[in-house]
Design a protein around this motif. Sequence first.
Motif, PDB file in Angstrom:
ATOM      1  N   LYS A   1       0.842  -1.202   0.000  1.00 22.36           N
ATOM      2  CA  LYS A   1       0.000   0.000   0.000  1.00 22.36           C
ATOM      3  C   LYS A   1       0.881   1.258   0.000  1.00 22.36           C
ATOM      4  O   LYS A   1       0.645   2.206  -0.747  1.00 22.36           O
TER       5      LYS A   1
ATOM      6  N   MET B   1       1.261   4.132  -2.922  1.00 24.93           N
ATOM      7  CA  MET B   1       1.113   5.547  -2.595  1.00 24.93           C
ATOM      8  C   MET B   1       2.355   6.323  -3.017  1.00 24.93           C
ATOM      9  O   MET B   1       2.266   7.402  -3.600  1.00 24.93           O
TER      10      MET B   1
ATOM     11  N   ILE C   1       4.715   5.531  -5.254  1.00 24.73           N
ATOM     12  CA  ILE C   1       4.991   5.578  -6.692  1.00 24.73           C
ATOM     13  C   ILE C   1       4.002   6.499  -7.385  1.00 24.73           C
ATOM     14  O   ILE C   1       4.244   6.969  -8.497  1.00 24.73           O
ATOM     15  N   ASN C   2       2.902   6.776  -6.730  1.00 24.75           N
ATOM     16  CA  ASN C   2       1.947   7.734  -7.237  1.00 24.75           C
ATOM     17  C   ASN C   2       2.465   9.159  -7.106  1.00 24.75           C
ATOM     18  O   ASN C   2       2.006  10.065  -7.782  1.00 24.75           O
ATOM     19  N   SER C   3       3.396   9.362  -6.213  1.00 22.54           N
ATOM     20  CA  SER C   3       3.848  10.725  -5.972  1.00 22.54           C
ATOM     21  C   SER C   3       5.360  10.892  -6.083  1.00 22.54           C
ATOM     22  O   SER C   3       5.863  12.001  -5.999  1.00 22.54           O
ATOM     23  N   LEU C   4       6.082   9.809  -6.286  1.00 17.24           N
ATOM     24  CA  LEU C   4       7.536   9.885  -6.410  1.00 17.24           C
ATOM     25  C   LEU C   4       7.968   8.995  -7.566  1.00 17.24           C
ATOM     26  O   LEU C   4       7.342   7.983  -7.828  1.00 17.24           O
TER      27      LEU C   4
ATOM     28  N   TYR D   1       5.257   0.219 -13.241  1.00 16.13           N
ATOM     29  CA  TYR D   1       4.220   0.994 -12.560  1.00 16.13           C
ATOM     30  C   TYR D   1       2.900   0.218 -12.530  1.00 16.13           C
ATOM     31  O   TYR D   1       2.195   0.209 -11.524  1.00 16.13           O
TER      32      TYR D   1
ATOM     33  N   LEU E   1       0.954  -0.711  -9.189  1.00 12.81           N
ATOM     34  CA  LEU E   1      -0.359  -0.115  -8.968  1.00 12.81           C
ATOM     35  C   LEU E   1      -1.485  -1.113  -9.219  1.00 12.81           C
ATOM     36  O   LEU E   1      -2.640  -0.861  -8.881  1.00 12.81           O
TER      37      LEU E   1
ATOM     38  N   GLY F   1       8.891  15.471  -3.651  1.00 15.73           N
ATOM     39  CA  GLY F   1       7.619  14.973  -4.161  1.00 15.73           C
ATOM     40  C   GLY F   1       7.285  15.694  -5.450  1.00 15.73           C
ATOM     41  O   GLY F   1       7.927  16.686  -5.801  1.00 15.73           O
TER      42      GLY F   1
END
Lengths: 262, 262
Positions: B174, B178, B180-183, B203, B207, B258
């Motif tokens: 989790k 999170m 990889i969604n922002s970094l 990715y 994800l 970020g």
Amino acid sequence: MQNNTEFNFRALLDGAIPGLSLDCVVFGYKNKKLHVLLVRFNISKVWALPGGFIPKNADMDTVANQVLLQRTGLDNVFLQQSRIFSSPDRMWDSNTQSRLAIDSLKSTWPESLTEELNAWFDQRFISMSYMALVDAEKAHPKIDFLSDACDWIPLDELPDLLLDHDQMIKEAHKQLRMKINSLPIGKSLLPERFTMSDLQSLYEAILDQKLDRGNFQRKMIRLGFLNRHEKLMTGAQNKAPYLYSINDEAYNELLEKGIGFS
Amino acid sequence: MQNNTEFNFRALLDGAIPGLSLDCVVFGYKNKKLHVLLVRFNISKVWALPGGFIPKNADMDTVANQVLLQRTGLDNVFLQQSRIFSSPDRMWDSNTQSRLAIDSLKSTWPESLTEELNAWFDQRFISMSYMALVDAEKAHPKIDFLSDACDWIPLDELPDLLLDHDQMIKEAHKQLRMKINSLPIGKSLLPERFTMSDLQSLYEAILDQKLDRGNFQRKMIRLGFLNRHEKLMTGAQNKAPYLYSINDEAYNELLEKGIGFS
């Protein structure tokens, strides 16, 4: 000042895990500045983060929530594990403030427990640092048996602190900056209704940088977690800013997913 | 199979902190799937995360790095604290796998230490879970005295695990989603040169969802952390994909800040 002997040192020795503690970096937002909640030991007047020891059969997150509740009167606040601090020299003789604090604390120990308490406090403590975000207007800071002050201190006016509590604040602030860059994390720090300018000021305080007004507004609207309400009527109607509140469903979905690929 | 008696139980009892451990969720990327590194106890054949106890004067991050090095031969890997697990019923009799493991372990204990070891393993253990990202091609999984297998297992084929290790993996996954969604966190999981399609597959694996090819490529290019190199020549030149590598400076800056307000 409270009577120190009310603290039950016997219960501490019998009931808590040796060498383990937790500390809470509680952020609040006041006067357009980020603040952190600090407590001051009585006698020594040393400032520290609110925290506690861990009962042998307790869950740490539960203990952290209890510390928050005791110190602020608030329940169900945004509270997350930040980082475990376990440097081998995390000892009460590691810096001046810690030595002052422990020396004063020692003067309050019952003589019958001196030896055991010396051994307890002479060991290295590993501490889990938590980060909490609370609405400073709703919090009611409270002292306890060992402290004579519990106050919101602006991040840029921190006193010298116990142990490595300055590092804990630094780390939590870094994590908060990182998070607010990728999550609409501001909810817990804001009143229920706010203007876009309030929201921008909060982001600027956390990120410690000025943001472009137009870009900020477009970005926030696009993220889709704001409900727009009536205008805030304080001056000329054409200049009155809209009030916003947070759409919990959209907000929680963003918290879960992050904004990266949304 | 190794000889269990080589494990120094006396040193464990004397030198480690009671009731505290750490576990490592090591993610690797193989065959377009996210994998996690698991070890199997000998005798009981119970699978678990690699982990260890904490020497009394050690820093936990250092111990986690040592576990990683011992288990994969890799140093300087992406390794972060994930979450501390401290449920009051984190005990070796809490589920079938854990009971199997501890029963077999007991059969290897020197008789002179049985009582002390029983007490050691009968207490609740609080465990810090770490998340590591490694290049599975470079890792060399290694067994130790207590295990007879150390393997990459695809996330969708996990066996029953010791204690709450399944929850640790779930939480780390989790957090990875999170992040990889922002970094641009993929670096540690990829070889030095890769195609945009490789990056997208990674990715998508993390994800667990399909991403739009055009959007993904635009987003990655815009973030500015990729160096473009020659084309990968395998087929017709006009269809050959470019190879990319990661620009460390830009990558590290994004890791620090970020991507939210960049």
